[in-house]
Write an enzyme that holds these catalytic residues in place. Sequence first.
Site, PDB file in Angstrom:
ATOM      1  N   ALA A 233       0.694  -0.976  -0.005  1.00  9.58           N
ATOM      2  CA  ALA A 233      -0.012  -0.281  -0.088  1.00  9.58           C
ATOM      3  C   ALA A 233       0.901   1.160  -0.100  1.00  9.58           C
ATOM      4  O   ALA A 233       1.983   1.297   0.716  1.00  9.58           O
ATOM      5  CB  ALA A 233      -0.870  -0.149   1.193  1.00  9.58           C
TER       6      ALA A 233
ATOM      7  N   LYS B 285       3.918   0.757  -6.604  1.00  9.30           N
ATOM      8  CA  LYS B 285       4.587  -0.326  -7.331  1.00  9.30           C
ATOM      9  C   LYS B 285       3.764  -1.401  -7.634  1.00  9.30           C
ATOM     10  O   LYS B 285       3.953  -2.149  -8.694  1.00  9.30           O
ATOM     11  CB  LYS B 285       5.624  -0.727  -6.413  1.00  9.30           C
ATOM     12  CG  LYS B 285       6.630   0.471  -6.078  1.00  9.30           C
ATOM     13  CD  LYS B 285       7.643  -0.013  -4.940  1.00  9.30           C
ATOM     14  CE  LYS B 285       8.530   1.301  -4.646  1.00  9.30           C
ATOM     15  NZ  LYS B 285       7.737   2.306  -3.924  1.00  9.30           N
TER      16      LYS B 285
ATOM     17  N   ASP C  85       0.876 -10.155   7.618  1.00 10.10           N
ATOM     18  CA  ASP C  85       1.886  -9.533   7.839  1.00 10.10           C
ATOM     19  C   ASP C  85       3.147 -10.020   7.114  1.00 10.10           C
ATOM     20  O   ASP C  85       3.501 -11.345   6.826  1.00 10.10           O
ATOM     21  CB  ASP C  85       2.348 -10.166   9.570  1.00 10.10           C
ATOM     22  CG  ASP C  85       3.725  -9.468  10.165  1.00 10.10           C
ATOM     23  OD1 ASP C  85       4.324  -8.906   9.364  1.00 10.10           O
ATOM     24  OD2 ASP C  85       3.702  -9.577  11.478  1.00 10.10           O
TER      25      ASP C  85
ATOM     26  N   CYS D 217      12.951   4.377   1.032  1.00  7.27           N
ATOM     27  CA  CYS D 217      12.940   5.588   0.437  1.00  7.27           C
ATOM     28  C   CYS D 217      13.699   6.404   1.846  1.00  7.27           C
ATOM     29  O   CYS D 217      13.460   7.215   2.193  1.00  7.27           O
ATOM     30  CB  CYS D 217      11.537   6.216   0.368  1.00  7.27           C
ATOM     31  SG  CYS D 217      10.562   5.820   1.804  1.00  7.27           S
TER      32      CYS D 217
END
Length: 433
Positions: free
Chosen positions: A248, A252, A293, A362
């Site tokens: 989410a 991508k 998970d 990032c």
Amino acid sequence: MAQRTEPAGLKLRLAAAQRLKAVLAYDHFTPLDAGDLADGRDRALANRLITTALRRHGQINDVLADLLEKGLPPRSGSFEAVLRLSLAQLIFLPDLGAHSALFLAVEAVKRDNKARHLSGLMNAVLRRAQANSARYGLMDNARLLPDPFLAGWTAAYGADAVAQFAQALIEGAPLDLTLRDEDADLIDALNAEPVLVDSVRLESRDRPVEALPGFAEGRWWVQDAASAIPARLMGLAPGQTVLDLCAAPGGKTAQLIKAGYKVTALDNDTGRLERLKQNMARLGYAPRIMEADAANYDPASPFDGVLLDAPCSATGTFRRHPEVLWSRNTRDIAGRVRLQQALLANAFRCLAPGGTLIYCVCSLEPAEGEDQVSWILDALPGLELWPIEPKDMAGLEQAVTDKGLVRTHPAMTPGTGNAGMDGFFVARFRRTR
């Protein structure tokens, strides 16, 4: 009795202070929307005040140290947030005028039971700031970056690049979009410029994202040019299976579907998954979506490719999220490194022999990027580095390191576009057994 009329501008000042106060307490910054302030002009001004206070946070720290000998008063409600907004206006937004900064600041703290006793101090401090605003406005831009990041980034990227980081922090980030299809007419309608492959850039806009051409038809999605790099490097044949971990909000995922892969998008956050579902519906894409998970997901059969955009410090996104510079510390980063390693270990378990693993973050921190490559090669036998080559990064060859990794940063120019992109790290691996 006549109803009391609030001073013009006070409502937006109070809303801005409330949002900034939350960010100072380490909440993630989200701009005020129509639910917070109905008037678009008020909303734009309030967000401008908040973002200026956040971008100039380091310099405002120095101003506060100069103005408040005893430091900020404890347990003072909204006092600090109101003061920072007003200093941002007085010093860095002179076009807004000084009078409103002083008057509305005093009025704002008077509305706060925990801060009203400090209205006199607010007035005195801001008058001193006004008298010294020209001097404060000449502060070194290096003061925009926290000392630990300043030192680490200078060592990693060089002093010239870090000076550009500071300027990028002030200027903020343009809006980058990834196109679903090649469409010159759409690019013209958006008044955008091609940046890299299918990424285009809007340097400015006068409408919300939802009102831009092509949004409702699902002809593009918002994605920084750096964030669009990892999915392009998967290197599999159309029709092969790919697991997008921590997927989410789906940028991508959309790229992987566009490339022709059979995609499973996995995330453990219900709210973020709902946003992913909405984005996929708008784009007309239909991945398999799972709430699970990523650290312990056990698929029935392994995937040909796994893309892990791991939770990280997000320091590479400081142009649009300046608060990350002041809400991250070495302990926080160390905890994220451990989480990344747990996710990487399970990503390896989900990957078929001969398959491709893309790891990306990032982050500008080598601990979350380059250092993790060393850990992977030592801790996960069966994974070998599949070096990324300059030809894989046409238009951004300078981002490829001598070890075959990708490292972008805000001082880097993508393709033929204007300078600037998020800080991103990408490594690619193959499973040999």
